[in-house]
Design a protein around this motif. Sequence first.
Motif, PDB file in Angstrom:
ATOM      1  N   LEU A  64      95.688 158.402 -25.473  1.00  0.00           N
ATOM      2  CA  LEU A  64      94.729 159.269 -24.804  1.00  0.00           C
ATOM      3  C   LEU A  64      95.346 159.872 -23.546  1.00  0.00           C
ATOM      4  O   LEU A  64      95.202 161.074 -23.282  1.00  0.00           O
ATOM      5  CB  LEU A  64      93.453 158.496 -24.455  1.00  0.00           C
ATOM      6  N   ALA A  65      96.046 159.076 -22.755  1.00  0.00           N
ATOM      7  CA  ALA A  65      96.698 159.575 -21.540  1.00  0.00           C
ATOM      8  C   ALA A  65      97.663 160.704 -21.884  1.00  0.00           C
ATOM      9  O   ALA A  65      97.701 161.728 -21.196  1.00  0.00           O
ATOM     10  CB  ALA A  65      97.435 158.445 -20.819  1.00  0.00           C
ATOM     11  N   GLY A  66      98.418 160.534 -22.954  1.00  0.00           N
ATOM     12  CA  GLY A  66      99.340 161.579 -23.374  1.00  0.00           C
ATOM     13  C   GLY A  66      98.628 162.854 -23.775  1.00  0.00           C
ATOM     14  O   GLY A  66      99.065 163.962 -23.434  1.00  0.00           O
ATOM     15  N   LEU A  87      91.642 153.405 -18.939  1.00  0.00           N
ATOM     16  CA  LEU A  87      92.498 154.484 -18.447  1.00  0.00           C
ATOM     17  C   LEU A  87      91.984 155.004 -17.102  1.00  0.00           C
ATOM     18  O   LEU A  87      92.763 155.211 -16.166  1.00  0.00           O
ATOM     19  CB  LEU A  87      92.583 155.614 -19.478  1.00  0.00           C
ATOM     20  N   CYS A  88      90.673 155.204 -16.988  1.00  0.00           N
ATOM     21  CA  CYS A  88      90.095 155.654 -15.715  1.00  0.00           C
ATOM     22  C   CYS A  88      90.389 154.667 -14.590  1.00  0.00           C
ATOM     23  O   CYS A  88      90.774 155.070 -13.481  1.00  0.00           O
ATOM     24  CB  CYS A  88      88.585 155.848 -15.844  1.00  0.00           C
ATOM     25  N   GLN A  89      90.229 153.386 -14.849  1.00  0.00           N
ATOM     26  CA  GLN A  89      90.504 152.375 -13.823  1.00  0.00           C
ATOM     27  C   GLN A  89      91.961 152.409 -13.404  1.00  0.00           C
ATOM     28  O   GLN A  89      92.272 152.320 -12.218  1.00  0.00           O
ATOM     29  CB  GLN A  89      90.180 150.980 -14.344  1.00  0.00           C
ATOM     30  N   ALA A  90      92.852 152.559 -14.370  1.00  0.00           N
ATOM     31  CA  ALA A  90      94.280 152.560 -14.057  1.00  0.00           C
ATOM     32  C   ALA A  90      94.664 153.782 -13.229  1.00  0.00           C
ATOM     33  O   ALA A  90      95.384 153.669 -12.235  1.00  0.00           O
ATOM     34  CB  ALA A  90      95.100 152.525 -15.348  1.00  0.00           C
ATOM     35  N   VAL A  91      94.174 154.939 -13.631  1.00  0.00           N
ATOM     36  CA  VAL A  91      94.587 156.177 -12.971  1.00  0.00           C
ATOM     37  C   VAL A  91      93.837 156.395 -11.656  1.00  0.00           C
ATOM     38  O   VAL A  91      94.441 156.694 -10.630  1.00  0.00           O
ATOM     39  CB  VAL A  91      94.392 157.388 -13.909  1.00  0.00           C
ATOM     40  N   ALA A 118     101.745 151.145 -15.759  1.00  0.00           N
ATOM     41  CA  ALA A 118     102.168 151.858 -16.965  1.00  0.00           C
ATOM     42  C   ALA A 118     101.259 153.033 -17.299  1.00  0.00           C
ATOM     43  O   ALA A 118     101.742 154.105 -17.675  1.00  0.00           O
ATOM     44  CB  ALA A 118     102.227 150.890 -18.144  1.00  0.00           C
ATOM     45  N   LEU A 119      99.956 152.870 -17.166  1.00  0.00           N
ATOM     46  CA  LEU A 119      99.035 153.964 -17.488  1.00  0.00           C
ATOM     47  C   LEU A 119      98.952 155.002 -16.380  1.00  0.00           C
ATOM     48  O   LEU A 119      98.854 156.196 -16.646  1.00  0.00           O
ATOM     49  CB  LEU A 119      97.629 153.416 -17.781  1.00  0.00           C
ATOM     50  N   SER A 120      98.984 154.564 -15.143  1.00  0.00           N
ATOM     51  CA  SER A 120      98.810 155.512 -14.036  1.00  0.00           C
ATOM     52  C   SER A 120     100.084 156.266 -13.693  1.00  0.00           C
ATOM     53  O   SER A 120     100.027 157.403 -13.226  1.00  0.00           O
ATOM     54  CB  SER A 120      98.276 154.791 -12.801  1.00  0.00           C
ATOM     55  N   SER A 121     101.238 155.681 -13.936  1.00  0.00           N
ATOM     56  CA  SER A 121     102.485 156.337 -13.538  1.00  0.00           C
ATOM     57  C   SER A 121     102.729 157.635 -14.293  1.00  0.00           C
ATOM     58  O   SER A 121     103.302 158.570 -13.735  1.00  0.00           O
ATOM     59  CB  SER A 121     103.683 155.394 -13.719  1.00  0.00           C
ATOM     60  N   LEU A 181      90.623 163.933 -17.428  1.00  0.00           N
ATOM     61  CA  LEU A 181      90.253 162.521 -17.395  1.00  0.00           C
ATOM     62  C   LEU A 181      88.825 162.359 -16.875  1.00  0.00           C
ATOM     63  O   LEU A 181      88.050 161.564 -17.407  1.00  0.00           O
ATOM     64  CB  LEU A 181      91.221 161.734 -16.513  1.00  0.00           C
ATOM     65  N   LEU A 182      88.481 163.120 -15.854  1.00  0.00           N
ATOM     66  CA  LEU A 182      87.144 163.008 -15.263  1.00  0.00           C
ATOM     67  C   LEU A 182      86.053 163.518 -16.186  1.00  0.00           C
ATOM     68  O   LEU A 182      84.916 163.053 -16.129  1.00  0.00           O
ATOM     69  CB  LEU A 182      87.093 163.760 -13.932  1.00  0.00           C
ATOM     70  N   GLU A 183      86.388 164.473 -17.035  1.00  0.00           N
ATOM     71  CA  GLU A 183      85.441 164.975 -18.032  1.00  0.00           C
ATOM     72  C   GLU A 183      86.232 165.243 -19.307  1.00  0.00           C
ATOM     73  O   GLU A 183      86.950 166.245 -19.398  1.00  0.00           O
ATOM     74  CB  GLU A 183      84.753 166.244 -17.548  1.00  0.00           C
TER      75      GLU A 183
END
Length: 139
Positions: free
Chosen positions: A10-12, A36-40, A49-52, A69-71
């Motif tokens: 999803l991040a990608g 993902l939201c928590q990490a970023v 790993a997810l936020s970098s 990510l926010l929407e």
Amino acid sequence: MTLLVDDRILAGLLRGGDPPWPDEPVYTTGCWYVRLCQAVLGASERAGALSSVFADQPPALRSRALAKLLELPPEIGLESLGTLGPLIGSLRHRHRLNLLGIEVLAAAVHLQARVCLSSPYPRLEEALRIERLRVESVQ
């Protein structure tokens, strides 16, 4: 066939990447999205790993990815726990999975989705196979 993607995939996608199978609808789960939201959004000075992957982007690209990510964009589906709750309850009798795993399993069953994982989840993968669903390892 619908794709159900984990938080790394999803991040990608949010950063502009292509889905593993481009012509298929893409969904994720609430737990993966929240993770993902928590990490970023909760990243401190030391990115994980997810936020970098967001932090390492040029500012304009990072800003666009954060807005997605926010929407979540309309091309990424997300089934509600209200829809999945009864199915989670019935699947819980057959499979010993944590909350993340049982939500993924229920979403995959509900959507009849191919689950795309960026790292191994042995118990989840076994449960998906028992339910006769496809699971793919995607790097």
